[in-house]
Design a protein around this motif. Structure first.
Motif, PDB file in Angstrom:
ATOM      1  N   TYR A  40       0.861  -1.179   0.000  1.00  0.00           N
ATOM      2  CA  TYR A  40       0.000   0.000   0.000  1.00  0.00           C
ATOM      3  C   TYR A  40       0.901   1.235   0.000  1.00  0.00           C
ATOM      4  O   TYR A  40       0.816   2.098   0.863  1.00  0.00           O
TER       5      TYR A  40
ATOM      6  N   TRP B  18       6.347  19.488   8.487  1.00  0.00           N
ATOM      7  CA  TRP B  18       6.490  18.132   9.046  1.00  0.00           C
ATOM      8  C   TRP B  18       7.926  17.645   8.982  1.00  0.00           C
ATOM      9  O   TRP B  18       8.398  16.938   9.872  1.00  0.00           O
TER      10      TRP B  18
ATOM     11  N   HIS C 229      -7.040  12.616  10.955  1.00  0.00           N
ATOM     12  CA  HIS C 229      -5.613  12.426  10.669  1.00  0.00           C
ATOM     13  C   HIS C 229      -4.780  13.631  11.096  1.00  0.00           C
ATOM     14  O   HIS C 229      -3.608  13.491  11.438  1.00  0.00           O
TER      15      HIS C 229
ATOM     16  N   GLY D 237       0.694   3.010   3.552  1.00  0.00           N
ATOM     17  CA  GLY D 237      -0.104   4.162   3.985  1.00  0.00           C
ATOM     18  C   GLY D 237      -0.935   3.885   5.225  1.00  0.00           C
ATOM     19  O   GLY D 237      -1.292   4.803   5.973  1.00  0.00           O
TER      20      GLY D 237
ATOM     21  N   PHE E 139     -10.808   0.158   7.659  1.00  0.00           N
ATOM     22  CA  PHE E 139     -10.219  -0.039   6.327  1.00  0.00           C
ATOM     23  C   PHE E 139      -9.242  -1.213   6.364  1.00  0.00           C
ATOM     24  O   PHE E 139      -9.236  -2.055   5.486  1.00  0.00           O
TER      25      PHE E 139
ATOM     26  N   ASP F 239     -17.429   4.290   4.383  1.00  0.00           N
ATOM     27  CA  ASP F 239     -17.561   3.383   3.227  1.00  0.00           C
ATOM     28  C   ASP F 239     -16.964   2.004   3.499  1.00  0.00           C
ATOM     29  O   ASP F 239     -17.377   1.028   2.882  1.00  0.00           O
ATOM     30  N   CYS F 240     -16.041   1.909   4.425  1.00  0.00           N
ATOM     31  CA  CYS F 240     -15.515   0.574   4.773  1.00  0.00           C
ATOM     32  C   CYS F 240     -16.608  -0.226   5.482  1.00  0.00           C
ATOM     33  O   CYS F 240     -16.758  -1.430   5.239  1.00  0.00           O
TER      34      CYS F 240
ATOM     35  N   TYR G 176     -14.141   9.314   8.328  1.00  0.00           N
ATOM     36  CA  TYR G 176     -14.086   8.667   9.655  1.00  0.00           C
ATOM     37  C   TYR G 176     -15.147   9.147  10.631  1.00  0.00           C
ATOM     38  O   TYR G 176     -15.442   8.486  11.620  1.00  0.00           O
TER      39      TYR G 176
ATOM     40  N   TRP H 270     -10.665   9.621  -3.441  1.00  0.00           N
ATOM     41  CA  TRP H 270      -9.845   8.513  -2.922  1.00  0.00           C
ATOM     42  C   TRP H 270      -9.378   7.553  -4.014  1.00  0.00           C
ATOM     43  O   TRP H 270      -8.564   6.672  -3.752  1.00  0.00           O
TER      44      TRP H 270
ATOM     45  N   PHE I 275      -5.026  10.616  -2.063  1.00  0.00           N
ATOM     46  CA  PHE I 275      -5.614  11.292  -0.902  1.00  0.00           C
ATOM     47  C   PHE I 275      -5.119  12.721  -0.844  1.00  0.00           C
ATOM     48  O   PHE I 275      -4.093  13.055  -1.433  1.00  0.00           O
TER      49      PHE I 275
ATOM     50  N   TYR J 138      -3.376   0.766  -5.005  1.00  0.00           N
ATOM     51  CA  TYR J 138      -4.356  -0.254  -4.617  1.00  0.00           C
ATOM     52  C   TYR J 138      -4.173  -1.440  -5.557  1.00  0.00           C
ATOM     53  O   TYR J 138      -4.998  -1.672  -6.436  1.00  0.00           O
TER      54      TYR J 138
HETATM   55  C1  LAN Z   1      -7.150   6.289   3.312  1.00  0.00           C
HETATM   56  C2  LAN Z   1      -7.279   4.965   2.717  1.00  0.00           C
HETATM   57  C3  LAN Z   1      -8.666   4.459   2.523  1.00  0.00           C
HETATM   58  C4  LAN Z   1      -9.647   5.579   2.245  1.00  0.00           C
HETATM   59  C5  LAN Z   1     -10.992   5.092   1.637  1.00  0.00           C
HETATM   60  C6  LAN Z   1     -11.689   4.030   2.445  1.00  0.00           C
HETATM   61  C7  LAN Z   1     -10.736   4.520   0.241  1.00  0.00           C
HETATM   62  C8  LAN Z   1     -11.880   6.309   1.474  1.00  0.00           C
HETATM   63  O1  LAN Z   1     -13.045   5.988   0.762  1.00  0.00           O
HETATM   64  C9  LAN Z   1     -12.088   7.027   2.796  1.00  0.00           C
HETATM   65  C10 LAN Z   1     -10.743   7.529   3.348  1.00  0.00           C
HETATM   66  C11 LAN Z   1      -9.680   6.435   3.526  1.00  0.00           C
HETATM   67  C12 LAN Z   1     -10.005   5.661   4.771  1.00  0.00           C
HETATM   68  C13 LAN Z   1      -8.279   7.007   3.718  1.00  0.00           C
HETATM   69  C14 LAN Z   1      -8.054   8.289   4.432  1.00  0.00           C
HETATM   70  C15 LAN Z   1      -6.627   8.878   4.424  1.00  0.00           C
HETATM   71  C16 LAN Z   1      -5.548   7.819   4.482  1.00  0.00           C
HETATM   72  C17 LAN Z   1      -5.677   7.045   5.779  1.00  0.00           C
HETATM   73  C18 LAN Z   1      -5.773   6.908   3.276  1.00  0.00           C
HETATM   74  C19 LAN Z   1      -5.705   7.598   1.942  1.00  0.00           C
HETATM   75  C20 LAN Z   1      -4.539   6.031   3.345  1.00  0.00           C
HETATM   76  C21 LAN Z   1      -3.406   6.975   3.812  1.00  0.00           C
HETATM   77  C22 LAN Z   1      -4.070   8.257   4.327  1.00  0.00           C
HETATM   78  C23 LAN Z   1      -3.360   8.827   5.568  1.00  0.00           C
HETATM   79  C24 LAN Z   1      -3.934  10.192   5.867  1.00  0.00           C
HETATM   80  C25 LAN Z   1      -1.864   8.875   5.345  1.00  0.00           C
HETATM   81  C26 LAN Z   1      -1.103   9.591   6.406  1.00  0.00           C
HETATM   82  C27 LAN Z   1      -0.970  11.018   6.057  1.00  0.00           C
HETATM   83  C28 LAN Z   1      -1.345  12.049   6.799  1.00  0.00           C
HETATM   84  C29 LAN Z   1      -1.614  13.336   6.143  1.00  0.00           C
HETATM   85  C30 LAN Z   1      -1.512  11.969   8.266  1.00  0.00           C
END
Ligand code: LAN
Length: 730
Positions: A98, A193, A233, A383, A447, A458-459, A505, A583, A696, A704
């Protein structure tokens, strides 16, 4: 006299080898907690033979026989399943790399360094290999994500990673990267950061880091900018960051830190005016420039509040409160934490506060390994701690759309997948959920896996659909009783925003004004939860399916929920008929979800203008070879962009799913797309990796890799179900 590394108790430097041997890597699947192990001795390697999935992840030859050539879409779907079934892990889920973001590994490696955690040589070598493979051929640098151009953020962090794992500064790769960094002005031009990580290492003074006041956590809840209103986040990153910032804590100066002090800057270290560079940032890194408001607040904190006004009791109180909230996050996730940014930060908080031998510190350090992944190119940071529930839900649904759920051949695979999802449902709310600003999570799905413990709208929806389809429609054994399905629905109902849309979330807690306080510079639209068509549509399809089977459960509430959500989806359609996806890439992805949700409420091409316009949009983007090929550039620019690689199987599948679900009347363009997918299928049933699929924060891409199985399968299956007699001429 300076203390030597040995006197400071630093672990021995890892030995960097030319390469690791891919046949020695193993991935332990502890009910979907993934950790990678390098077996150095022959005996261990024979006792723990490499599984097919491991070989696949590592890009090793699979030696599986060619399947009989698929002449029809359903045969192609079966062949795909033959292959994908082999990748199912013992605990019933599917795993994958990922990767994509290039700013995550640094957190983990900095954390290892400051906590004096020994780095296994195989890890160090594999990390070096990955970063070498991903350095841009022309300038030797790294960007925000694997497709992005070199930035100060990417180079500063990854150069630091390489030095911390033991790479020599005179190594050709380092010289080249350093040259590019110096051309961009050196690490003083890094975004917030990166400056934070360098200050924690003691490579820069804390004076160069823009404020992260922990006091903000003391604001009463009614204050419009109080952090409980931020996107999870950002909230969870600023929490431990604030604690460490407030302590101005840095690790001891080791040899490599002394080296970095010389290497990362264009001026001699002793002459750098740290405070003057607080706002220095390279133009290529400044995706979201700080607002005048934030700059003013920062100025006030640095020049007035911190030096003259800040009473000690406030400082202590704020640190104490942040520390309690860090503990609550750790408790709610079993020290796994939300994501690989806050996980290493929380670890450092525990290290500072509880010491190196405390259970909190040690457990954290163990769990950091679950973010790492090994592939043919080497070791990277994922991620999240995986894509387990998400991919497993899609696979189940795809099998179902293909009508293969009752075929005995796939039953054991599906039962294991169903049982996996059963185990991953979150069964309890967080203890004292109001205190740590969490919304109810009981009944939801994450997720990745249950340990991480954050439900996502959505998860939850995708897992719920998968389970209802198997248990209610296909008559699989009931592993989740009705009450647990109701728990999921109850949780889902908490996610809707006032305007009917859904976020990720949590339901939204503040307005867009909050972006004024966005300090991260590299990302836009991160401060609050936004409305997402993908999330909204997924909930609509899930609840529509649910109410068919339980028409009496919360009937009115669900009807109103669906109405409000679908009204929002309709209003969110763009003039060209598409929806913008946040996403996945990008208009194609969101348009597929939107069309599916329209179908779930009975609106299709023949009776709905919305569905018709959505289909027309998709058709207008079909290429001559029958495929679709949207590029990640679309996410950044908010305009459709073609990918230079030409048609892509994942994009093509998304478009076809949208068209078939919306009942697009002309089968010809659909046939052409199906043909393309079938032609790209390999002899063993798989498809090869093409372009990156996800995104994102608008600017950061993320992979993916399992989409090339789940969505191709779904497109082929839907086609086969709907047009059983239509032939595809190959
Ligand atoms: C993800 C991965 C999954 C994604 C989906 C489920 C596909 C979406 O439909 C809702 C949001 C979500 C859960 C999501 C949110 C942000 C994430 C967690 C990420 C894109 C994977 C990595 C990202 C996260 C924020 C990475 C760390 C970076 C920061 C800025 C803290």
């Amino acid at each position: 006299k300076r203390a030597t590394d040995a006197e400071l108790g630093c672990p021995q430097k890892p030995k960097i080898e030319a390469k690791t041997d891919p046949t020695r890597w193993r991935m332990k699947d502890d009910d979907s907690r993934h950790t990678w192990h390098y077996l150095t001795d022959e005996k261990a390697a024979t006792e723990w033979p490499q599984s097919l999935a491991e070989k696949y992840f590592l890009g090793l030859p699979l030696d599986i026989p060619a399947l009989p050539k698929a002449g029809t879409p359903i045969d192609a779907a079966r062949n795909a399943l033959e292959f994908f079934e082999k990748l199912q892990l013992p605990s019933g889920h599917w795993a994958c790399e990922y990767g994509g973001p290039m700013f995550l590994l640094a957190g983990i490696v900095v954390c290892w360094h400051v906590t004096k955690t020994p780095i296994p040589s195989a890890y160090a070598t594999a990390i070096k290999d990955y970063l070498a493979a991903r350095a841009h051929p022309e300038d030797g640098g790294w960007g925000l994500h694997i497709e992005g151009e070199s930035t100060v953020f990417g180079i500063t962090l990854n150069y630091t990673v390489l030095r911390l794992v033991g790479v020599d500064p005179e190594d050709a790769m380092m010289v080249k990267a350093r040259g590019t960094l110096h051309k961009l002005g050196g690490a003083v031009n890094a975004p917030h950061w990166a400056k934070f990580w360098l200050a924690t290492l003691g490579v820069v003074s804390w004076d160069i880091v823009n404020p992260v006041p922990p006091e903000i956590w003391l604001l009463p809840d009614w204050v419009p900018i109080a952090p409980w209103r931020w996107w999870i986040h950002i909230r969870m990153v600023f929490l431990p960051m604030g604690y460490i910032y407030s302590k101005r804590w840095s690790c001891e100066e080791t040899d490599v830190i002394r080296g970095l002090k010389e290497e990362l800057f264009t001026e001699p270290h002793a002459e750098i005016k740290w405070a003057a560079h607080r706002n220095s940032i390279a133009p290529g890194d400044n995706y979201h420039p700080k607002s005048w408001l934030l700059n003013t607040v920062n100025w006030f904190i640095v020049n007035i509040w911190n030096p003259y006004l800040r009473p000690n009791f406030i400082k202590n109180w704020a640190e104490e409160w942040c520390s309690i909230l860090v503990d609550m996050e750790d408790a709610n996730t079993g020290y796994a934490d939300l994501a690989p940014v806050n996980a290493p930060m929380n670890t450092i908080v525990c290290y500072i506060r509880d010491g190196p031998n405390a259970l909190s510190t040690r457990r954290h350090i163990e769990r950091l390994d679950e973010y790492l992944w090994v592939k043919d190119e080497g070791m990277l940071c994922n991620g999240t701690n995986g894509v387990q529930c998400w991919d497993t839900s899609f696979l189940i649904q795809a099998v179902f759309e293909a009508g293969l759920q009752n075929d005995e051949r796939w039953r054991p695979m599906l039962v294991r997948a169903l049982e996996y999802l059963e185990r991953q449902q979150i069964r309890d709310n967080c203890v004292d959920q109001e205190k740590c600003y969490r919304q109810p999570r009981k009944g939801g799905w994450p997720f990745s896996n249950k340990d991480q413990g954050y439900g996502v709208s959505d998860c939850i929806s995708e897992a719920l659909k998968a389970i209802i389809l198997l248990q209610k429609v296909a008559g699989f054994p009931e592993v989740l009783e009705d009450q647990r399905i109701f728990d999921a629905v109850d949780t889902l109902l908490f996610y809707q925003n006032e305007n009917g849309a859904l976020s990720s979330y949590e339901a939204r807690r503040a307005g867009e004004y909050m972006e004024m306080l966005n300090a991260a510079e590299v990302f836009g639209r991160i401060m609050i939860e936004y409305d997402y068509p993908e999330c909204t549509t997924a909930c609509v399809t899930a609840l529509s399916l649910f109410r068919k089977h339980w028409p009496d459960y919360k009937t009115d509430e669900i009807r109103i929920f669906i109405n409000r959500a679908t009204n929002w989806i309709k209003g969110n359609q763009r003039i060209d008929g598409s929806w913008y996806g946040s996403w996945g890439i990008c208009f194609t992805y969101a348009t597929m979800f939107a069309l599916e949700s329209m179908t779930s409420i009975g609106e299709t091409y023949s009776n709905s203008k919305i569905a018709r316009r959505g289909c027309d949009f998709l058709i207008s983007k079909q290429r001559a070879d029958g495929g679709w090929s949207e590029s990640y550039k679309a996410c950044e620019t908010m305009e459709y962009h073609e990918h230079p690689m030409g048609s892509l199987v994942v994009q093509t599948s998304w478009a076809l799913i949208g068209l078939i679900e919306a009942d697009y009347p002309d089968v010809e363009p659909i046939k052409k797309g199906i043909k393309l997918i079938m032609e790209r299928q390999q002899e063993n049933g798989e498809w090869l990796q093409e372009a990156i699929e996800g995104v994102f924060n608008k600017s950061c891409m993320i992979s993916y890799p399992n989409y090339k199985f789940t969505f191709t399968l779904k497109a082929l299956g839907l086609f086969a179900q709907k047009y059983p007699d239509v032939k595809i001429e190959l």
